[in-house]
Every structure is written in C-alpha cells, then in structure tokens.
Design an enzyme around this catalytic site. Sequence first.
Site, PDB file in Angstrom:
ATOM      1  N   VAL A  53      -4.009  -9.838   2.399  1.00 35.06           N
ATOM      2  CA  VAL A  53      -5.399  -9.621   1.979  1.00 35.06           C
ATOM      3  C   VAL A  53      -5.733 -10.379   0.698  1.00 35.06           C
ATOM      4  O   VAL A  53      -6.901 -10.462   0.313  1.00 35.06           O
ATOM      5  CB  VAL A  53      -5.717  -8.119   1.811  1.00 35.06           C
ATOM      6  CG1 VAL A  53      -5.569  -7.388   3.146  1.00 35.06           C
ATOM      7  CG2 VAL A  53      -4.866  -7.476   0.727  1.00 35.06           C
ATOM      8  N   ASN A  79      -7.152  -0.152   4.110  1.00 36.72           N
ATOM      9  CA  ASN A  79      -6.111   0.744   3.616  1.00 36.72           C
ATOM     10  C   ASN A  79      -5.034   0.034   2.806  1.00 36.72           C
ATOM     11  O   ASN A  79      -4.353   0.666   2.010  1.00 36.72           O
ATOM     12  CB  ASN A  79      -5.475   1.468   4.814  1.00 36.72           C
ATOM     13  CG  ASN A  79      -4.255   2.268   4.404  1.00 36.72           C
ATOM     14  OD1 ASN A  79      -4.368   3.322   3.795  1.00 36.72           O
ATOM     15  ND2 ASN A  79      -3.078   1.750   4.740  1.00 36.72           N
ATOM     16  N   TYR A 144      -3.487   1.411 -11.786  1.00 40.59           N
ATOM     17  CA  TYR A 144      -3.759   1.932 -10.446  1.00 40.59           C
ATOM     18  C   TYR A 144      -5.082   2.697 -10.420  1.00 40.59           C
ATOM     19  O   TYR A 144      -5.895   2.518  -9.509  1.00 40.59           O
ATOM     20  CB  TYR A 144      -2.611   2.839 -10.006  1.00 40.59           C
ATOM     21  CG  TYR A 144      -2.764   3.384  -8.611  1.00 40.59           C
ATOM     22  CD1 TYR A 144      -2.615   2.565  -7.504  1.00 40.59           C
ATOM     23  CD2 TYR A 144      -3.059   4.729  -8.403  1.00 40.59           C
ATOM     24  CE1 TYR A 144      -2.757   3.064  -6.212  1.00 40.59           C
ATOM     25  CE2 TYR A 144      -3.203   5.240  -7.126  1.00 40.59           C
ATOM     26  CZ  TYR A 144      -3.053   4.400  -6.039  1.00 40.59           C
ATOM     27  OH  TYR A 144      -3.193   4.902  -4.769  1.00 40.59           O
ATOM     28  N   LYS A 148      -8.525   1.949  -8.181  1.00 38.97           N
ATOM     29  CA  LYS A 148      -9.088   2.897  -7.220  1.00 38.97           C
ATOM     30  C   LYS A 148     -10.469   3.384  -7.651  1.00 38.97           C
ATOM     31  O   LYS A 148     -11.303   3.725  -6.811  1.00 38.97           O
ATOM     32  CB  LYS A 148      -8.129   4.070  -7.009  1.00 38.97           C
ATOM     33  CG  LYS A 148      -6.858   3.676  -6.275  1.00 38.97           C
ATOM     34  CD  LYS A 148      -7.148   3.058  -4.910  1.00 38.97           C
ATOM     35  CE  LYS A 148      -5.903   2.726  -4.139  1.00 38.97           C
ATOM     36  NZ  LYS A 148      -6.180   2.199  -2.783  1.00 38.97           N
ATOM     37  N   THR A 179       4.551   9.615   1.353  1.00 41.25           N
ATOM     38  CA  THR A 179       4.595   8.282   1.934  1.00 41.25           C
ATOM     39  C   THR A 179       5.839   7.545   1.443  1.00 41.25           C
ATOM     40  O   THR A 179       6.473   7.965   0.468  1.00 41.25           O
ATOM     41  CB  THR A 179       3.355   7.464   1.531  1.00 41.25           C
ATOM     42  OG1 THR A 179       3.354   7.305   0.101  1.00 41.25           O
ATOM     43  CG2 THR A 179       2.072   8.160   1.974  1.00 41.25           C
TER      44      THR A 179
END
Length: 249
Positions: A53, A79, A144, A148, A179
């Site tokens: 991406v 995602n 981070y 976001k 995850t």
Amino acid sequence: MTDFTGLVAIVTGGASGIGAAITRRLRADGARVAVFDLAPDAAEADLAVHVDVRDDATVVAGVQRVIDEFGRIDIVVNNAGIGAQGDVAGNSDDEWLRVLDVNVVGMARVSRAALPSLRQSPSAAIVNTASIAATAGLPQRALYSASKGAVLSLTRAMAADHLAEGIRVNAVSPGTADTPWVGRLLDSAPDPAAERAALEARQPHGRLVSADEIADAVAYLASPAAGSTTGTAIEVDGGMSGLRLRPRD
C-alpha cells in the site's frame, strides 16, 4: 442481516489477523473477496494479490486485477497497518514517515484507485480500521495514535465527500485485540503473562477483543443493511472508550 451475495470486496492486509477474520466473514456471507497483502500466499480468498500500500503502482495494478477478474468493486476494507511503540521522542523521522505512509496514505491510495468502480456500485462501502488509540491517550503509542487519529478524521472527510456519489465510509475502532502483532508484543515483554493481564484489565470487559468480533462490526458497516450509517466509527473495545467502572474486587 449481512448478505453480500453478488458483491466484490477488497480487504487490505487480509492474509492474517484481523484482515483474515474479515475476509472469512465476508466470504461466509456471500462476497467474493480479493486480498491485498505483502504475503498473499497465506490468504484464504477468491483472489490474492501482492500489493504494497506504500507503492501506488502496485495498488493501481491490484485494483485493475480485481476489475479484470470480477468486473466490479463494491466494498473496500482498508485494514492494512503497522504498529509503533514509544513516546513522541521514541521514533525517528523515517519511522514516522513509514508508519503514516502505511496507516494513512495507504488507505488513501487504495480508496483513490477503487473510487471509479465504487461509484458504479449500487452498494458501495468503504470501511477503515482505526483504533481506540485514536481517541484514548495510551502510553508509549504516540506515533501509532497519531496515525489512527488521522484515519478517524480521514474517514469522516471521505464520508462527506462521497455521500452524494452513493459511497458510504465508516470505521471500526478496535481495542487491544488478540492478534499476531499483539502476540509479538507480549512475547517481547519481560513478563509476557503479566503484560497480557495488564492489557486485559485495561479493557472493562476484562479480556482482549477477538478478531472475529471486529470482523462482525466490519460486516455490518459494509453491508447494504447499514444504508443509513456513514461517517461514523464503531468501537469494538469492551467498553474502554466510554465506560469508567470501579475496580473489580
């Protein structure tokens, strides 16, 4: 409630973790799903394409591959993302640029490339993966959280820009999820068991969020059943964003 029969979806970062759960859920409900990933061979999808991406050429080629294969694009789930640790001084300029390039600009690249096809869909939807870190101040997550937060703002701006074109844009904001990325963070901690217990205790319902729970929220937002839902974010965080409970005995 979430029938995707006849619809085609792109899921970026769909070969593992949350993306893999989203891919499974959309396919189970009838969608044909193309996964964009750096490791596409691991994907369980109708089409898996190597897409970075950060590289617009691979994004454009990937979108064209989906159109060539399926003739349409109805849903884009942005995602793909990477994590970062540290306070505001904890990452170099290069790392700031890398994380923002993947987590924010990457979403813009994929959405931009898919827009002409989405404009032709009767059920067009974009769902972006944000995070509770966008709205809650978490320690050692400056970069981070900034990325976001930008995703959340981008989601609302896109929803405003494309509503008249029939394209709904929403986001999910997961809490700390069970995850592989979180697993790696736990493995690197001095006391993984204690660190996991602390992360679980931080969320009011007392556990990590499952990838399948996040996928359920994505499926709702992407579904034609959510036709009046746009410009919003669903928090899948065990109540972390809004609840202030007393400590448990």
